[in-house]
Motif scaffolding. Structure first.
Motif, PDB file in Angstrom:
ATOM      1  N   PHE A   1      -0.174  14.531   0.494  1.00 33.68           N
ATOM      2  CA  PHE A   1      -0.487  14.668   2.131  1.00 33.68           C
ATOM      3  C   PHE A   1      -1.989  15.126   2.493  1.00 33.68           C
ATOM      4  O   PHE A   1      -2.466  14.340   3.465  1.00 33.68           O
ATOM      5  CB  PHE A   1       0.512  15.671   2.629  1.00 33.68           C
ATOM      6  N   VAL A   2      -2.720  15.896   1.730  1.00 37.63           N
ATOM      7  CA  VAL A   2      -3.805  15.994   2.095  1.00 37.63           C
ATOM      8  C   VAL A   2      -4.888  14.850   1.784  1.00 37.63           C
ATOM      9  O   VAL A   2      -5.722  14.772   2.701  1.00 37.63           O
ATOM     10  CB  VAL A   2      -4.499  17.260   1.105  1.00 37.63           C
ATOM     11  N   ALA A   3      -4.697  14.143   0.795  1.00 38.80           N
ATOM     12  CA  ALA A   3      -5.608  13.013   0.666  1.00 38.80           C
ATOM     13  C   ALA A   3      -5.077  12.044   1.707  1.00 38.80           C
ATOM     14  O   ALA A   3      -6.332  11.326   2.468  1.00 38.80           O
ATOM     15  CB  ALA A   3      -5.115  12.092  -0.624  1.00 38.80           C
TER      16      ALA A   3
ATOM     17  N   THR B   1     -13.081  21.942   5.382  1.00 34.58           N
ATOM     18  CA  THR B   1     -11.901  21.950   5.865  1.00 34.58           C
ATOM     19  C   THR B   1     -11.128  22.881   5.222  1.00 34.58           C
ATOM     20  O   THR B   1     -10.797  23.174   4.049  1.00 34.58           O
ATOM     21  CB  THR B   1     -11.239  20.438   5.963  1.00 34.58           C
ATOM     22  N   LEU B   2     -10.495  23.713   5.983  1.00 31.56           N
ATOM     23  CA  LEU B   2      -9.352  24.944   5.478  1.00 31.56           C
ATOM     24  C   LEU B   2      -8.009  24.334   5.621  1.00 31.56           C
ATOM     25  O   LEU B   2      -7.690  23.966   6.395  1.00 31.56           O
ATOM     26  CB  LEU B   2      -9.416  26.173   6.091  1.00 31.56           C
ATOM     27  N   LEU B   3      -7.352  24.476   4.425  1.00 34.50           N
ATOM     28  CA  LEU B   3      -6.025  23.961   4.315  1.00 34.50           C
ATOM     29  C   LEU B   3      -5.191  25.105   4.200  1.00 34.50           C
ATOM     30  O   LEU B   3      -5.208  26.015   3.447  1.00 34.50           O
ATOM     31  CB  LEU B   3      -5.831  23.307   2.815  1.00 34.50           C
TER      32      LEU B   3
ATOM     33  N   MET C   1       0.819  -1.172  -0.020  1.00 34.42           N
ATOM     34  CA  MET C   1       0.120  -0.047  -0.052  1.00 34.42           C
ATOM     35  C   MET C   1       0.720   1.288  -0.036  1.00 34.42           C
ATOM     36  O   MET C   1       1.859   1.283   0.646  1.00 34.42           O
ATOM     37  CB  MET C   1      -0.863  -0.090   1.402  1.00 34.42           C
ATOM     38  N   LYS C   2       0.650   2.214  -0.751  1.00 33.61           N
ATOM     39  CA  LYS C   2       1.145   3.438  -0.965  1.00 33.61           C
ATOM     40  C   LYS C   2       1.101   4.266   0.156  1.00 33.61           C
ATOM     41  O   LYS C   2       0.099   4.482   0.673  1.00 33.61           O
ATOM     42  CB  LYS C   2       0.842   4.264  -2.099  1.00 33.61           C
ATOM     43  N   THR C   3       2.077   4.598   1.069  1.00 32.60           N
ATOM     44  CA  THR C   3       1.961   5.682   2.232  1.00 32.60           C
ATOM     45  C   THR C   3       1.863   6.813   2.027  1.00 32.60           C
ATOM     46  O   THR C   3       2.697   7.473   0.988  1.00 32.60           O
ATOM     47  CB  THR C   3       2.990   5.239   3.450  1.00 32.60           C
ATOM     48  N   SER C   4       1.038   7.812   2.696  1.00 27.95           N
ATOM     49  CA  SER C   4       1.156   9.281   2.332  1.00 27.95           C
ATOM     50  C   SER C   4       2.249  10.148   2.620  1.00 27.95           C
ATOM     51  O   SER C   4       2.773   9.501   3.790  1.00 27.95           O
ATOM     52  CB  SER C   4      -0.217   9.862   2.886  1.00 27.95           C
ATOM     53  N   PRO C   5       2.508  10.986   2.200  1.00 26.83           N
ATOM     54  CA  PRO C   5       3.694  11.506   2.695  1.00 26.83           C
ATOM     55  C   PRO C   5       3.396  12.414   3.902  1.00 26.83           C
ATOM     56  O   PRO C   5       2.109  12.769   4.077  1.00 26.83           O
ATOM     57  CB  PRO C   5       4.451  12.810   1.548  1.00 26.83           C
ATOM     58  N   GLU C   6       4.191  12.723   4.916  1.00 21.48           N
ATOM     59  CA  GLU C   6       3.920  13.201   6.156  1.00 21.48           C
ATOM     60  C   GLU C   6       4.367  14.727   6.142  1.00 21.48           C
ATOM     61  O   GLU C   6       5.664  14.812   5.552  1.00 21.48           O
ATOM     62  CB  GLU C   6       4.692  12.560   7.384  1.00 21.48           C
ATOM     63  N   LEU C   7       3.791  15.852   6.732  1.00 22.54           N
ATOM     64  CA  LEU C   7       4.615  17.041   6.845  1.00 22.54           C
ATOM     65  C   LEU C   7       4.071  17.331   8.035  1.00 22.54           C
ATOM     66  O   LEU C   7       3.084  16.888   8.826  1.00 22.54           O
ATOM     67  CB  LEU C   7       3.871  17.902   5.863  1.00 22.54           C
ATOM     68  N   VAL C   8       5.096  17.854   8.924  1.00 22.63           N
ATOM     69  CA  VAL C   8       4.565  18.586  10.079  1.00 22.63           C
ATOM     70  C   VAL C   8       3.365  19.507  10.026  1.00 22.63           C
ATOM     71  O   VAL C   8       3.365  20.311   9.104  1.00 22.63           O
ATOM     72  CB  VAL C   8       5.735  19.552  10.649  1.00 22.63           C
ATOM     73  N   HIS C   9       2.352  18.991  10.745  1.00 20.95           N
ATOM     74  CA  HIS C   9       1.039  20.039  10.780  1.00 20.95           C
ATOM     75  C   HIS C   9       0.245  20.261  12.164  1.00 20.95           C
ATOM     76  O   HIS C   9       0.633  19.507  12.891  1.00 20.95           O
ATOM     77  CB  HIS C   9       0.269  19.285   9.437  1.00 20.95           C
TER      78      HIS C   9
ATOM     79  N   LYS D   1      -6.999  10.055   7.623  1.00 19.94           N
ATOM     80  CA  LYS D   1      -6.671  10.228   9.201  1.00 19.94           C
ATOM     81  C   LYS D   1      -7.370  10.854   9.964  1.00 19.94           C
ATOM     82  O   LYS D   1      -7.696  10.151  11.155  1.00 19.94           O
ATOM     83  CB  LYS D   1      -5.034  10.802   9.221  1.00 19.94           C
ATOM     84  N   TYR D   2      -7.981  11.975   9.433  1.00 18.73           N
ATOM     85  CA  TYR D   2      -8.888  12.732  10.248  1.00 18.73           C
ATOM     86  C   TYR D   2     -10.356  12.365   9.849  1.00 18.73           C
ATOM     87  O   TYR D   2     -11.160  13.138  10.547  1.00 18.73           O
ATOM     88  CB  TYR D   2      -8.264  14.099  10.249  1.00 18.73           C
ATOM     89  N   GLY D   3     -10.731  11.860   8.740  1.00 19.58           N
ATOM     90  CA  GLY D   3     -12.039  11.386   8.366  1.00 19.58           C
ATOM     91  C   GLY D   3     -12.760  12.671   7.652  1.00 19.58           C
ATOM     92  O   GLY D   3     -14.033  12.899   8.076  1.00 19.58           O
ATOM     93  N   PHE D   4     -12.170  13.713   7.198  1.00 14.80           N
ATOM     94  CA  PHE D   4     -12.852  14.693   6.823  1.00 14.80           C
ATOM     95  C   PHE D   4     -13.044  14.620   5.194  1.00 14.80           C
ATOM     96  O   PHE D   4     -12.730  13.793   4.605  1.00 14.80           O
ATOM     97  CB  PHE D   4     -12.145  16.263   7.262  1.00 14.80           C
ATOM     98  N   ASP D   5     -13.961  15.398   4.773  1.00 12.43           N
ATOM     99  CA  ASP D   5     -14.649  15.428   3.290  1.00 12.43           C
ATOM    100  C   ASP D   5     -13.489  15.718   2.318  1.00 12.43           C
ATOM    101  O   ASP D   5     -13.437  17.033   2.334  1.00 12.43           O
ATOM    102  CB  ASP D   5     -15.926  16.229   3.465  1.00 12.43           C
ATOM    103  N   PRO D   6     -13.054  14.989   1.591  1.00 15.31           N
ATOM    104  CA  PRO D   6     -12.018  15.397   0.726  1.00 15.31           C
ATOM    105  C   PRO D   6     -12.826  16.335  -0.376  1.00 15.31           C
ATOM    106  O   PRO D   6     -11.871  17.032  -1.202  1.00 15.31           O
ATOM    107  CB  PRO D   6     -11.644  13.991  -0.381  1.00 15.31           C
TER     108      PRO D   6
END
Ligand code: MLT
Length: 214
Positions: free
Chosen positions: A85-87, A19-21, A1-9, A92-97
């Motif tokens: 990362f957003v995807a 959700t505001l990015l 499985m492809k893992t998503s990139p992590e960014l400090v956030h 991870k947080y269960g918000f609407d893409p």
């Protein structure tokens, strides 16, 4: 499985489906725009990553070769990394893409514009404060479901109004519902920017915090 990139956030859960990015400017960090985000939208979740490119110790979202001269390969790579990362964060947080709204300032606005041009599925809307054209894509994206506010300053020597106008044309030609607001300001954000952005959002949510953007 492809893992998503992590960014400090930072992630601050909200009470609406939006959700505001939040994307900071050069030298900023994940804390910078939290209060702006909350001012613009009192109920949205807030996702605020820190750019991981360092320029003399200052975080940015992509490399530049000089002021206003971007490293296009790095910009493309970082834009895809941010979109991934957003995807990952939606899982991870269960918000609407489908209800993610970028709020970008300066370098953050430029990578938000990069998302619109290269990974348009990431965003439902974008506030671009003091933005430039980050790149011209080989294939224009379909932005017919995306709303964008560009807020420019007529005394901005970094993100000049000609650049904001060029970006507005590029996004409009790709189908975006676009508002360009030019205020009597330099590169710094003003109260007018915040007021205009709040009104713009309210007009597109019929004033209801929970409704989808129109
Ligand atoms: C950029 O490099 O993205 C723009 O020049 C804005 C800035 O960060 O100064």
């Amino acid at each position: 499985m492809k893992t998503s990139p992590e960014l400090v956030h930072e992630f601050v859960p909200g009470t609406s489906g939006r959700t505001l990015l939040l994307l900071h400017g050069t030298g900023g960090n994940e804390h910078d725009l939290l209060s702006l985000g909350r001012t613009l939208d009192s109920t949205a979740s807030l996702l605020s990553p820190r750019g991981k490119v360092l320029e003399n110790g200052m975080p940015r979202f992509f490399r530049r070769l000089a002021e206003g001269v971007f490293d296009i390969e790095d910009l493309k790579e970082r834009t895809h990394e941010l979109a991934d990362f957003v995807a990952g964060a939606t899982q991870k947080y269960g918000f609407d893409p489908a209800n993610v709204v970028a709020v970008g300032y300066s370098n953050g606005a430029n990578i938000a514009a990069g998302l619109l041009l290269l990974r348009p599925e990431t965003l439902r809307a974008a506030f671009l404060f003091r933005a430039m054209v980050p790149l011209v894509p080989d294939h224009p994206p379909n932005l017919s479901k995306v709303s964008v506010l560009i807020a420019a300053g007529n005394r901005d020597a970094i993100a000049r109004i000609e650049e904001a106008q060029r970006l507005a044309t590029l996004l409009r030609d790709a189908g975006a519902e676009l508002t360009l607001h030019i205020s009597n300001a330099d590169h710094g954000l003003t109260g007018e920017d915040v007021d205009v952005a709040k009104q713009w959002l309210a007009a597109r949510t019929k004033g209801s915090a929970d409704s989808q953007l129109l």
